[in-house]
Design a protein around this motif. Structure first.
Motif, PDB file in Angstrom:
ATOM      1  N   ASP A  19       0.833  -1.206   0.000  1.00  0.00           N
ATOM      2  CA  ASP A  19       0.000   0.000   0.000  1.00  0.00           C
ATOM      3  C   ASP A  19       0.870   1.260   0.000  1.00  0.00           C
ATOM      4  N   ALA A  20       1.855   1.300   0.886  1.00  0.00           N
ATOM      5  CA  ALA A  20       2.729   2.468   0.983  1.00  0.00           C
ATOM      6  C   ALA A  20       3.563   2.649  -0.281  1.00  0.00           C
ATOM      7  N   CYS A  21       3.987   1.560  -0.861  1.00  0.00           N
ATOM      8  CA  CYS A  21       4.787   1.621  -2.087  1.00  0.00           C
ATOM      9  C   CYS A  21       3.970   2.206  -3.233  1.00  0.00           C
ATOM     10  N   LEU A  27       7.366  -7.561  -2.814  1.00  0.00           N
ATOM     11  CA  LEU A  27       6.238  -7.220  -3.669  1.00  0.00           C
ATOM     12  C   LEU A  27       5.877  -8.351  -4.625  1.00  0.00           C
ATOM     13  N   SER A  28       6.790  -9.292  -4.823  1.00  0.00           N
ATOM     14  CA  SER A  28       6.524 -10.396  -5.746  1.00  0.00           C
ATOM     15  C   SER A  28       5.460 -11.346  -5.204  1.00  0.00           C
ATOM     16  N   LEU A  29       5.107 -11.204  -3.946  1.00  0.00           N
ATOM     17  CA  LEU A  29       4.041 -12.018  -3.355  1.00  0.00           C
ATOM     18  C   LEU A  29       2.674 -11.674  -3.936  1.00  0.00           C
ATOM     19  N   PHE A  30       2.576 -10.476  -4.518  1.00  0.00           N
ATOM     20  CA  PHE A  30       1.300  -9.954  -4.977  1.00  0.00           C
ATOM     21  C   PHE A  30       1.165 -10.051  -6.483  1.00  0.00           C
ATOM     22  N   ASP A  31      -0.054 -10.218  -6.929  1.00  0.00           N
ATOM     23  CA  ASP A  31      -0.352 -10.185  -8.347  1.00  0.00           C
ATOM     24  C   ASP A  31      -0.071  -8.764  -8.849  1.00  0.00           C
ATOM     25  N   VAL A  32       0.609  -8.655  -9.969  1.00  0.00           N
ATOM     26  CA  VAL A  32       0.968  -7.351 -10.523  1.00  0.00           C
ATOM     27  C   VAL A  32      -0.278  -6.504 -10.760  1.00  0.00           C
ATOM     28  N   HIS A  33      -1.348  -7.129 -11.213  1.00  0.00           N
ATOM     29  CA  HIS A  33      -2.583  -6.394 -11.487  1.00  0.00           C
ATOM     30  C   HIS A  33      -3.162  -5.797 -10.206  1.00  0.00           C
ATOM     31  N   ASP A  74       7.577   3.534  11.366  1.00  0.00           N
ATOM     32  CA  ASP A  74       8.247   2.781  12.433  1.00  0.00           C
ATOM     33  C   ASP A  74       9.132   1.656  11.908  1.00  0.00           C
ATOM     34  N   ASP A  75       9.196   1.497  10.614  1.00  0.00           N
ATOM     35  CA  ASP A  75       9.994   0.441   9.992  1.00  0.00           C
ATOM     36  C   ASP A  75      11.063   1.104   9.119  1.00  0.00           C
ATOM     37  N   ALA A  76      12.235   1.327   9.698  1.00  0.00           N
ATOM     38  CA  ALA A  76      13.301   2.072   9.017  1.00  0.00           C
ATOM     39  C   ALA A  76      13.696   1.437   7.690  1.00  0.00           C
ATOM     40  N   GLU A  77      13.812   0.135   7.650  1.00  0.00           N
ATOM     41  CA  GLU A  77      14.205  -0.553   6.415  1.00  0.00           C
ATOM     42  C   GLU A  77      13.176  -0.328   5.307  1.00  0.00           C
ATOM     43  N   SER A  78      11.902  -0.454   5.651  1.00  0.00           N
ATOM     44  CA  SER A  78      10.846  -0.227   4.661  1.00  0.00           C
ATOM     45  C   SER A  78      10.815   1.228   4.223  1.00  0.00           C
ATOM     46  N   GLY A  79      10.987   2.135   5.163  1.00  0.00           N
ATOM     47  CA  GLY A  79      10.992   3.554   4.832  1.00  0.00           C
ATOM     48  C   GLY A  79      12.103   3.911   3.869  1.00  0.00           C
ATOM     49  N   GLU A  80      13.285   3.413   4.130  1.00  0.00           N
ATOM     50  CA  GLU A  80      14.416   3.682   3.241  1.00  0.00           C
ATOM     51  C   GLU A  80      14.178   3.091   1.853  1.00  0.00           C
ATOM     52  N   LEU A  81      13.603   1.906   1.796  1.00  0.00           N
ATOM     53  CA  LEU A  81      13.305   1.286   0.515  1.00  0.00           C
ATOM     54  C   LEU A  81      12.258   2.102  -0.249  1.00  0.00           C
ATOM     55  N   LEU A  82      11.268   2.628   0.449  1.00  0.00           N
ATOM     56  CA  LEU A  82      10.259   3.460  -0.201  1.00  0.00           C
ATOM     57  C   LEU A  82      10.886   4.705  -0.829  1.00  0.00           C
ATOM     58  N   VAL A  83      11.806   5.331  -0.115  1.00  0.00           N
ATOM     59  CA  VAL A  83      12.461   6.521  -0.665  1.00  0.00           C
ATOM     60  C   VAL A  83      13.277   6.154  -1.905  1.00  0.00           C
ATOM     61  N   ARG A  84      13.969   5.040  -1.862  1.00  0.00           N
ATOM     62  CA  ARG A  84      14.745   4.606  -3.027  1.00  0.00           C
ATOM     63  C   ARG A  84      13.829   4.303  -4.220  1.00  0.00           C
ATOM     64  N   ILE A  85      12.679   3.732  -3.950  1.00  0.00           N
ATOM     65  CA  ILE A  85      11.713   3.462  -5.010  1.00  0.00           C
ATOM     66  C   ILE A  85      11.203   4.780  -5.594  1.00  0.00           C
ATOM     67  N   CYS A  86      10.904   5.738  -4.737  1.00  0.00           N
ATOM     68  CA  CYS A  86      10.464   7.058  -5.212  1.00  0.00           C
ATOM     69  C   CYS A  86      11.518   7.685  -6.119  1.00  0.00           C
ATOM     70  N   LEU A  87      12.760   7.605  -5.713  1.00  0.00           N
ATOM     71  CA  LEU A  87      13.837   8.169  -6.530  1.00  0.00           C
ATOM     72  C   LEU A  87      13.929   7.455  -7.881  1.00  0.00           C
TER      73      LEU A  87
END
Length: 141
Positions: free
Chosen positions: A23-25, A57-63, A96-109
């Motif tokens: 959802d956040a991604c 994210l590969s756990l989820f259907d792309v659609h 509250d999840d530093a690893e996820s937060g950092e990954l989200l920023v990298r994805i945004c970039l």
């Protein structure tokens, strides 16, 4: 048969556990992609690349993921202030999840650089994402 059932249950639990990250991604991708008022083909392609490359994210259907992304995009189109707030509120759940937060920023970039133009409007949206996550964009640039 029991092993198959057990594996199926484990996969369902993992999907449930990773749903807030998906959802956040998709919310953060929508914020960046819509920063200039439209989603480009290169940004859509980059989001597809992200969905394929990140194991969580590969756990989820792309659609399913793209439908979620499109829902955030539609929300931003219909009412930019309300839509962006809803997306940022979703992103903030990862604070509250530093690893996820950092990954989200990298994805945004990655999404912001998809078309070869790192626009000021995209940077501003990423700053908003960072703010909600308690991070500084300067740490990633």
């Amino acid at each position: 048969m029991f092993d198959t059932l057990k594996k199926s249950i484990e996969e369902m639990l993992e999907r449930h556990r990773q749903q807030p990250f998906l959802d956040a991604c998709m919310a953060s991708c929508a914020l960046v992609a819509m920063a200039d008022g439209k989603v480009s083909l290169s940004e859509q392609s980059r989001i597809d690349d992200v969905l394929e490359a990140i194991d969580r994210l590969s756990l989820f259907d792309v659609h399913e993921a793209i439908d979620l992304f499109n829902a955030y995009v539609d929300g931003i189109r219909e009412n930019p202030v309300k839509g962006r707030k809803a997306a940022l509120d979703t992103v903030e759940r990862m604070a509250d999840d530093a690893e996820s937060g950092e990954l989200l920023v990298r994805i945004c970039l990655a999404v912001s650089q998809a078309d070869g133009d790192y626009a000021r409007s995209e940077r501003d949206q990423i700053i908003g994402v960072c703010s909600r996550l308690g991070l500084l964009l300067e740490d990633f640039e």
